[in-house]
Motif scaffolding. Structure first.
Motif, PDB file in Angstrom:
ATOM      1  N   ILE A  13       0.845  -1.203   0.000  1.00  0.00           N
ATOM      2  CA  ILE A  13       0.000   0.000   0.000  1.00  0.00           C
ATOM      3  C   ILE A  13       0.876   1.246   0.000  1.00  0.00           C
ATOM      4  CG2 ILE A  13      -1.627   1.357   1.404  1.00  0.00           C
ATOM      5  CD1 ILE A  13      -2.878  -0.914  -0.243  1.00  0.00           C
ATOM      6  N   ASP A  14       1.937   1.247   0.776  1.00  0.00           N
ATOM      7  CA  ASP A  14       2.858   2.384   0.785  1.00  0.00           C
ATOM      8  C   ASP A  14       3.457   2.596  -0.604  1.00  0.00           C
ATOM      9  OD1 ASP A  14       2.331   2.682   3.499  1.00  0.00           O
ATOM     10  OD2 ASP A  14       4.195   1.704   4.137  1.00  0.00           O
ATOM     11  N   ASP A  22      -4.321  10.205  -6.162  1.00  0.00           N
ATOM     12  CA  ASP A  22      -4.886  11.203  -5.244  1.00  0.00           C
ATOM     13  C   ASP A  22      -5.676  10.585  -4.103  1.00  0.00           C
ATOM     14  OD1 ASP A  22      -3.819  13.256  -6.728  1.00  0.00           O
ATOM     15  OD2 ASP A  22      -5.653  13.607  -7.870  1.00  0.00           O
ATOM     16  N   ASP A  23      -6.437   9.539  -4.390  1.00  0.00           N
ATOM     17  CA  ASP A  23      -7.325   8.957  -3.385  1.00  0.00           C
ATOM     18  C   ASP A  23      -6.692   7.821  -2.590  1.00  0.00           C
ATOM     19  OD1 ASP A  23      -9.606  10.589  -3.922  1.00  0.00           O
ATOM     20  OD2 ASP A  23      -9.894   9.472  -5.780  1.00  0.00           O
ATOM     21  N   ALA A  24      -5.437   7.498  -2.814  1.00  0.00           N
ATOM     22  CA  ALA A  24      -4.809   6.359  -2.136  1.00  0.00           C
ATOM     23  C   ALA A  24      -4.663   6.582  -0.633  1.00  0.00           C
ATOM     24  CB  ALA A  24      -3.457   6.043  -2.763  1.00  0.00           C
ATOM     25  N   GLY A  25      -4.801   7.815  -0.174  1.00  0.00           N
ATOM     26  CA  GLY A  25      -4.697   8.094   1.256  1.00  0.00           C
ATOM     27  C   GLY A  25      -5.814   7.476   2.077  1.00  0.00           C
ATOM     28  N   ILE A  26      -6.905   7.073   1.441  1.00  0.00           N
ATOM     29  CA  ILE A  26      -8.019   6.482   2.190  1.00  0.00           C
ATOM     30  C   ILE A  26      -7.774   5.018   2.524  1.00  0.00           C
ATOM     31  CG2 ILE A  26      -9.696   8.085   1.171  1.00  0.00           C
ATOM     32  CD1 ILE A  26     -10.748   5.761  -0.546  1.00  0.00           C
ATOM     33  N   LEU A  27      -6.763   4.398   1.934  1.00  0.00           N
ATOM     34  CA  LEU A  27      -6.517   2.969   2.106  1.00  0.00           C
ATOM     35  C   LEU A  27      -5.829   2.683   3.432  1.00  0.00           C
ATOM     36  CD1 LEU A  27      -5.137   2.294  -1.472  1.00  0.00           C
ATOM     37  CD2 LEU A  27      -7.472   1.878  -0.652  1.00  0.00           C
ATOM     38  N   ASP A  39      -1.351 -14.391  10.116  1.00  0.00           N
ATOM     39  CA  ASP A  39      -1.214 -12.934  10.058  1.00  0.00           C
ATOM     40  C   ASP A  39      -1.621 -12.411   8.683  1.00  0.00           C
ATOM     41  OD1 ASP A  39      -0.469 -10.275  10.553  1.00  0.00           O
ATOM     42  OD2 ASP A  39       1.588 -10.657   9.929  1.00  0.00           O
ATOM     43  N   THR A  40      -2.861 -12.670   8.283  1.00  0.00           N
ATOM     44  CA  THR A  40      -3.325 -12.180   6.991  1.00  0.00           C
ATOM     45  C   THR A  40      -4.062 -10.866   7.172  1.00  0.00           C
ATOM     46  OG1 THR A  40      -5.358 -13.463   7.149  1.00  0.00           O
ATOM     47  CG2 THR A  40      -3.519 -14.479   5.969  1.00  0.00           C
ATOM     48  N   GLY A  41      -4.088 -10.087   6.120  1.00  0.00           N
ATOM     49  CA  GLY A  41      -4.750  -8.800   6.191  1.00  0.00           C
ATOM     50  C   GLY A  41      -5.648  -8.543   5.008  1.00  0.00           C
ATOM     51  N   LEU A  42      -6.409  -7.476   5.141  1.00  0.00           N
ATOM     52  CA  LEU A  42      -7.256  -6.953   4.080  1.00  0.00           C
ATOM     53  C   LEU A  42      -6.940  -5.481   3.929  1.00  0.00           C
ATOM     54  CD1 LEU A  42     -10.742  -8.348   5.186  1.00  0.00           C
ATOM     55  CD2 LEU A  42      -9.336  -9.195   3.308  1.00  0.00           C
ATOM     56  N   ILE A  43      -7.328  -4.910   2.829  1.00  0.00           N
ATOM     57  CA  ILE A  43      -7.198  -3.476   2.620  1.00  0.00           C
ATOM     58  C   ILE A  43      -8.602  -2.902   2.673  1.00  0.00           C
ATOM     59  CG2 ILE A  43      -6.473  -1.686   0.999  1.00  0.00           C
ATOM     60  CD1 ILE A  43      -4.544  -4.045  -0.053  1.00  0.00           C
ATOM     61  N   ALA A  44      -8.795  -1.913   3.507  1.00  0.00           N
ATOM     62  CA  ALA A  44     -10.131  -1.347   3.703  1.00  0.00           C
ATOM     63  C   ALA A  44     -10.068   0.169   3.603  1.00  0.00           C
ATOM     64  CB  ALA A  44     -10.689  -1.758   5.062  1.00  0.00           C
ATOM     65  N   ALA A  45     -11.226   0.745   3.398  1.00  0.00           N
ATOM     66  CA  ALA A  45     -11.338   2.206   3.371  1.00  0.00           C
ATOM     67  C   ALA A  45     -12.804   2.584   3.304  1.00  0.00           C
ATOM     68  CB  ALA A  45     -10.588   2.802   2.189  1.00  0.00           C
ATOM     69  N   ARG A  46     -13.042   3.846   3.510  1.00  0.00           N
ATOM     70  CA  ARG A  46     -14.376   4.414   3.331  1.00  0.00           C
ATOM     71  C   ARG A  46     -14.251   5.433   2.206  1.00  0.00           C
ATOM     72  NH1 ARG A  46     -18.575   4.418   7.099  1.00  0.00           N
ATOM     73  NH2 ARG A  46     -20.255   5.738   6.378  1.00  0.00           N
ATOM     74  N   LEU A  47     -15.104   5.291   1.193  1.00  0.00           N
ATOM     75  CA  LEU A  47     -15.076   6.227   0.078  1.00  0.00           C
ATOM     76  C   LEU A  47     -15.397   7.631   0.565  1.00  0.00           C
ATOM     77  CD1 LEU A  47     -16.916   4.079  -2.607  1.00  0.00           C
ATOM     78  CD2 LEU A  47     -14.467   4.500  -2.418  1.00  0.00           C
ATOM     79  N   ARG A  48     -14.812   8.623  -0.060  1.00  0.00           N
ATOM     80  CA  ARG A  48     -15.063  10.013   0.315  1.00  0.00           C
ATOM     81  C   ARG A  48     -16.315  10.572  -0.346  1.00  0.00           C
ATOM     82  NH1 ARG A  48      -8.866  11.453  -0.678  1.00  0.00           N
ATOM     83  NH2 ARG A  48      -8.058  10.977   1.393  1.00  0.00           N
ATOM     84  N   GLU A  91     -12.374   7.640  -7.480  1.00  0.00           N
ATOM     85  CA  GLU A  91     -12.090   6.657  -6.430  1.00  0.00           C
ATOM     86  C   GLU A  91     -12.166   5.228  -6.980  1.00  0.00           C
ATOM     87  OE1 GLU A  91     -13.547   8.898  -2.398  1.00  0.00           O
ATOM     88  OE2 GLU A  91     -15.090   8.055  -3.693  1.00  0.00           O
ATOM     89  N   LEU A  92     -13.146   4.971  -7.836  1.00  0.00           N
ATOM     90  CA  LEU A  92     -13.276   3.643  -8.420  1.00  0.00           C
ATOM     91  C   LEU A  92     -12.118   3.334  -9.370  1.00  0.00           C
ATOM     92  CD1 LEU A  92     -17.121   3.493  -9.038  1.00  0.00           C
ATOM     93  CD2 LEU A  92     -15.810   2.438  -7.176  1.00  0.00           C
ATOM     94  N   ALA A  93     -11.644   4.322 -10.101  1.00  0.00           N
ATOM     95  CA  ALA A  93     -10.479   4.128 -10.973  1.00  0.00           C
ATOM     96  C   ALA A  93      -9.257   3.776 -10.134  1.00  0.00           C
ATOM     97  CB  ALA A  93     -10.223   5.374 -11.813  1.00  0.00           C
ATOM     98  N   MET A  94      -9.097   4.448  -8.989  1.00  0.00           N
ATOM     99  CA  MET A  94      -7.979   4.144  -8.099  1.00  0.00           C
ATOM    100  C   MET A  94      -8.095   2.710  -7.571  1.00  0.00           C
ATOM    101  SD  MET A  94      -7.124   3.865  -4.542  1.00  0.00           S
ATOM    102  CE  MET A  94      -8.511   4.648  -3.757  1.00  0.00           C
ATOM    103  N   LEU A  95      -9.310   2.274  -7.219  1.00  0.00           N
ATOM    104  CA  LEU A  95      -9.497   0.905  -6.726  1.00  0.00           C
ATOM    105  C   LEU A  95      -9.161  -0.122  -7.801  1.00  0.00           C
ATOM    106  CD1 LEU A  95     -12.776   1.164  -4.630  1.00  0.00           C
ATOM    107  CD2 LEU A  95     -10.441   0.875  -3.802  1.00  0.00           C
ATOM    108  N   SER A  96      -9.532   0.160  -9.020  1.00  0.00           N
ATOM    109  CA  SER A  96      -9.197  -0.730 -10.128  1.00  0.00           C
ATOM    110  C   SER A  96      -7.679  -0.828 -10.292  1.00  0.00           C
ATOM    111  CB  SER A  96      -9.843  -0.227 -11.416  1.00  0.00           C
ATOM    112  OG  SER A  96      -9.458  -1.024 -12.501  1.00  0.00           O
TER     113      SER A  96
END
Length: 114
Positions: A13-14, A22-27, A39-48, A91-96
Motif C-alpha cells: 500500500i505504501d 490522489d485517493d490512495a490516502g483512504i486505504l 497474520d493475513t490482512g485486508l485493505i479497507a477504506a471508506r469512500l469520500r 475513487e473507483l479508478a484508483m481501486l481498479s
C-alpha cells in the motif's frame, strides 16, 4: 499465503501511494479474521464521495493472484449529484488500479521476484 501478511500488504500500500494516486490516502490495512490465527490482512477504506465502506481481498481460489473489491451493503439509497459522481469515478479508478497493482505484486511474489 505469505504475500498476505499485514506487514507485506502495508508495504505494498505504501508503494502504491508513492505512485501518486490522489485517493490512495483512504486505504488502510486491517487484520483479517482467520481460523488458523495467521497474520493475513485486508485493505479497507471508506469512500469520500459516498459513505460506502469497502475492502480489497485476494481471490480465494488456490494459486490465484487476482484481487477483488467488495462493497459493504448500504441501508439507504445514495443519490449523487454530478460532482460527486465524478469524484466517485476517480475513487473507483484508483481501486481498479490498486487491484491490478496487488495482482502484479502477488504474481511477482509467487514467481520469486518480490
Amino acid at each position: 499465503m505469505p504475500f498476505r501478511t499485514t506487514a507485506t500488504l502495508q508495504t505494498w500500500i505504501d508503494d502504491f501511494r508513492a505512485l501518486g494516486y490522489d485517493d490512495a490516502g483512504i486505504l488502510r490495512v486491517i487484520p483479517q479474521d482467520s481460523e488458523d490465527d495467521s497474520d493475513t490482512g485486508l485493505i479497507a477504506a471508506r469512500l469520500r464521495s459516498v459513505s460506502t465502506t469497502f475492502y480489497v481481498a485476494p481471490d480465494t481460489e488456490p494459486g490465484s493472484t487476482g484481487w477483488a473489491v467488495t462493497f459493504e451493503p448500504r441501508e439507504t439509497a445514495a443519490p449523487l449529484g454530478s460532482a460527486r459522481v465524478l469524484a466517485l469515478s476517480g475513487e473507483l479508478a484508483m481501486l481498479s488500479a490498486l487491484c491490478m497493482f496487488l495482482q502484479a505484486r502477488a504474481q511477482a511474489f509467487l514467481d520469486g521476484r518480490s
